[in-house]
Design a protein around this motif. Sequence first.
Motif, PDB file in Angstrom:
ATOM      1  N   THR A  78       0.829  -1.207   0.000  1.00  0.00           N
ATOM      2  CA  THR A  78       0.000   0.000   0.000  1.00  0.00           C
ATOM      3  C   THR A  78       0.863   1.255   0.000  1.00  0.00           C
ATOM      4  OG1 THR A  78      -1.696  -1.207   1.205  1.00  0.00           O
ATOM      5  CG2 THR A  78      -1.853   1.195   1.212  1.00  0.00           C
ATOM      6  N   LEU A  79       1.931   1.249   0.784  1.00  0.00           N
ATOM      7  CA  LEU A  79       2.830   2.402   0.794  1.00  0.00           C
ATOM      8  C   LEU A  79       3.507   2.586  -0.563  1.00  0.00           C
ATOM      9  CD1 LEU A  79       4.514   2.060   4.300  1.00  0.00           C
ATOM     10  CD2 LEU A  79       2.985   3.867   3.541  1.00  0.00           C
ATOM     11  N   GLY A  80       3.850   1.491  -1.223  1.00  0.00           N
ATOM     12  CA  GLY A  80       4.464   1.587  -2.549  1.00  0.00           C
ATOM     13  C   GLY A  80       3.537   2.237  -3.558  1.00  0.00           C
ATOM     14  N   ILE A  89       3.444  12.416   0.781  1.00  0.00           N
ATOM     15  CA  ILE A  89       3.656  11.539   1.931  1.00  0.00           C
ATOM     16  C   ILE A  89       4.965  10.773   1.834  1.00  0.00           C
ATOM     17  CG2 ILE A  89       1.178  11.245   2.243  1.00  0.00           C
ATOM     18  CD1 ILE A  89       1.631   8.346   1.161  1.00  0.00           C
ATOM     19  N   ARG A  90       5.883  11.235   0.990  1.00  0.00           N
ATOM     20  CA  ARG A  90       7.105  10.472   0.746  1.00  0.00           C
ATOM     21  C   ARG A  90       7.950  10.296   1.998  1.00  0.00           C
ATOM     22  NH1 ARG A  90      11.559  13.547   0.435  1.00  0.00           N
ATOM     23  NH2 ARG A  90      11.237  15.775   0.248  1.00  0.00           N
ATOM     24  N   VAL A  91       8.010  11.290   2.872  1.00  0.00           N
ATOM     25  CA  VAL A  91       8.816  11.166   4.082  1.00  0.00           C
ATOM     26  C   VAL A  91       8.173  10.156   5.038  1.00  0.00           C
ATOM     27  CG1 VAL A  91       9.720  12.398   6.086  1.00  0.00           C
ATOM     28  CG2 VAL A  91       9.769  13.480   3.849  1.00  0.00           C
ATOM     29  N   PHE A  92       6.864  10.283   5.232  1.00  0.00           N
ATOM     30  CA  PHE A  92       6.155   9.331   6.085  1.00  0.00           C
ATOM     31  C   PHE A  92       6.270   7.914   5.524  1.00  0.00           C
ATOM     32  CE2 PHE A  92       2.258   6.837   6.540  1.00  0.00           C
ATOM     33  CZ  PHE A  92       2.326   6.564   7.894  1.00  0.00           C
ATOM     34  N   ALA A  93       6.040   7.762   4.220  1.00  0.00           N
ATOM     35  CA  ALA A  93       6.088   6.433   3.609  1.00  0.00           C
ATOM     36  C   ALA A  93       7.495   5.861   3.649  1.00  0.00           C
ATOM     37  CB  ALA A  93       5.584   6.498   2.174  1.00  0.00           C
ATOM     38  N   GLY A  94       8.506   6.686   3.497  1.00  0.00           N
ATOM     39  CA  GLY A  94       9.886   6.202   3.569  1.00  0.00           C
ATOM     40  C   GLY A  94      10.242   5.695   4.954  1.00  0.00           C
ATOM     41  N   VAL A  95       9.897   6.480   5.965  1.00  0.00           N
ATOM     42  CA  VAL A  95      10.179   6.060   7.346  1.00  0.00           C
ATOM     43  C   VAL A  95       9.367   4.820   7.703  1.00  0.00           C
ATOM     44  CG1 VAL A  95       9.963   6.752   9.767  1.00  0.00           C
ATOM     45  CG2 VAL A  95      10.885   8.351   8.103  1.00  0.00           C
ATOM     46  N   ALA A  96       8.098   4.804   7.307  1.00  0.00           N
ATOM     47  CA  ALA A  96       7.236   3.659   7.625  1.00  0.00           C
ATOM     48  C   ALA A  96       7.720   2.392   6.929  1.00  0.00           C
ATOM     49  CB  ALA A  96       5.794   3.962   7.229  1.00  0.00           C
ATOM     50  N   SER A  97       8.154   2.492   5.688  1.00  0.00           N
ATOM     51  CA  SER A  97       8.618   1.287   4.999  1.00  0.00           C
ATOM     52  C   SER A  97       9.933   0.785   5.580  1.00  0.00           C
ATOM     53  CB  SER A  97       8.738   1.533   3.498  1.00  0.00           C
ATOM     54  OG  SER A  97       9.712   2.503   3.228  1.00  0.00           O
ATOM     55  N   ILE A  98      10.801   1.680   6.023  1.00  0.00           N
ATOM     56  CA  ILE A  98      12.037   1.229   6.677  1.00  0.00           C
ATOM     57  C   ILE A  98      11.715   0.541   7.998  1.00  0.00           C
ATOM     58  CG2 ILE A  98      14.136   2.044   7.824  1.00  0.00           C
ATOM     59  CD1 ILE A  98      14.389   4.115   5.577  1.00  0.00           C
ATOM     60  N   LEU A  99      10.820   1.120   8.783  1.00  0.00           N
ATOM     61  CA  LEU A  99      10.444   0.497  10.054  1.00  0.00           C
ATOM     62  C   LEU A  99       9.737  -0.841   9.848  1.00  0.00           C
ATOM     63  CD1 LEU A  99       9.270   3.584  12.128  1.00  0.00           C
ATOM     64  CD2 LEU A  99      11.378   2.273  12.378  1.00  0.00           C
ATOM     65  N   PHE A 117      12.955  -7.733   2.719  1.00  0.00           N
ATOM     66  CA  PHE A 117      13.605  -6.783   3.621  1.00  0.00           C
ATOM     67  C   PHE A 117      14.473  -5.805   2.840  1.00  0.00           C
ATOM     68  CE2 PHE A 117      17.621  -5.957   5.909  1.00  0.00           C
ATOM     69  CZ  PHE A 117      17.140  -5.095   6.880  1.00  0.00           C
ATOM     70  N   LEU A 118      15.310  -6.312   1.936  1.00  0.00           N
ATOM     71  CA  LEU A 118      16.220  -5.444   1.190  1.00  0.00           C
ATOM     72  C   LEU A 118      15.478  -4.529   0.217  1.00  0.00           C
ATOM     73  CD1 LEU A 118      19.171  -7.906   0.531  1.00  0.00           C
ATOM     74  CD2 LEU A 118      19.090  -5.991   2.119  1.00  0.00           C
ATOM     75  N   PHE A 119      14.465  -5.086  -0.473  1.00  0.00           N
ATOM     76  CA  PHE A 119      13.691  -4.246  -1.382  1.00  0.00           C
ATOM     77  C   PHE A 119      12.948  -3.140  -0.629  1.00  0.00           C
ATOM     78  CE2 PHE A 119      14.025  -7.600  -4.670  1.00  0.00           C
ATOM     79  CZ  PHE A 119      14.330  -6.786  -5.749  1.00  0.00           C
ATOM     80  N   SER A 120      12.362  -3.475   0.502  1.00  0.00           N
ATOM     81  CA  SER A 120      11.620  -2.474   1.280  1.00  0.00           C
ATOM     82  C   SER A 120      12.549  -1.430   1.875  1.00  0.00           C
ATOM     83  CB  SER A 120      10.830  -3.146   2.391  1.00  0.00           C
ATOM     84  OG  SER A 120       9.915  -4.053   1.851  1.00  0.00           O
ATOM     85  N   LEU A 121      13.700  -1.857   2.331  1.00  0.00           N
ATOM     86  CA  LEU A 121      14.677  -0.924   2.880  1.00  0.00           C
ATOM     87  C   LEU A 121      15.174   0.037   1.802  1.00  0.00           C
ATOM     88  CD1 LEU A 121      15.832  -0.742   5.752  1.00  0.00           C
ATOM     89  CD2 LEU A 121      17.830  -1.944   4.914  1.00  0.00           C
ATOM     90  N   LEU A 122      15.456  -0.494   0.626  1.00  0.00           N
ATOM     91  CA  LEU A 122      15.898   0.352  -0.485  1.00  0.00           C
ATOM     92  C   LEU A 122      14.793   1.306  -0.930  1.00  0.00           C
ATOM     93  CD1 LEU A 122      18.103   1.021  -2.559  1.00  0.00           C
ATOM     94  CD2 LEU A 122      17.142  -0.777  -3.999  1.00  0.00           C
ATOM     95  N   GLY A 123      13.561   0.814  -1.001  1.00  0.00           N
ATOM     96  CA  GLY A 123      12.434   1.675  -1.368  1.00  0.00           C
ATOM     97  C   GLY A 123      12.221   2.798  -0.368  1.00  0.00           C
TER      98      GLY A 123
END
Length: 189
Positions: A78-80, A89-99, A117-123
């Motif tokens: 959903t974040l993607g 919402i790029r900052v919120f989505a970036g922090v949320a996807s890393i967490l 994990f790696l794809f989500s961290l990179l995204g």
Amino acid sequence: MNPQAPVRAADDAWLTVVYYRFRAWRGGRPFWAGLFTLIGGFPIAYFPYADLRLGNITIAMATTAGAGSLIIGILLMTLGVALWFQQGIRVFAGVASILLALVSLPVSNLGGFFIGFLFSLLGGALALSWAPGKPAGPEEHTDARDAAVDKAQAYADAPAGGVPGPRGMETAYPSETTAHADGGRNSAG
């Protein structure tokens, strides 16, 4: 098809038009961040429910936190998609996807066997680092062009074929022999 038949440009260039429209759409948003986050959600949600069959043996990779893995995977997907359509919402989505990627390590089979994990961290990192570009307006181009034309005209009008004349404290001719003549430069002759 007849090689002598007339070809209309609208029939011939539709793929090019689609490509350029997609390219323009992709350029105005964190496209790659959304794509990597979306791809990272699939293995995180899939692997806890997958069965691996080796001949007559079935290996189930289900964990007790299968529902948590499914929620994390769906949230990442959903974040993607949200990164593509809501650039604010790029900052919120970036922090949320890393967490969520970090939480997926213990919850869902090492974050989808480190793939999700790696794809989500990179995204998430790409979403945090993306900044919207500002297109150059036509007035900026004309100002820069006018400044360049004015500068070229000033050098063309200068005496001695483009060599600029003396500045404020400089003298036009080397008549003074002190070291302070010509703006502090001393001539050797």
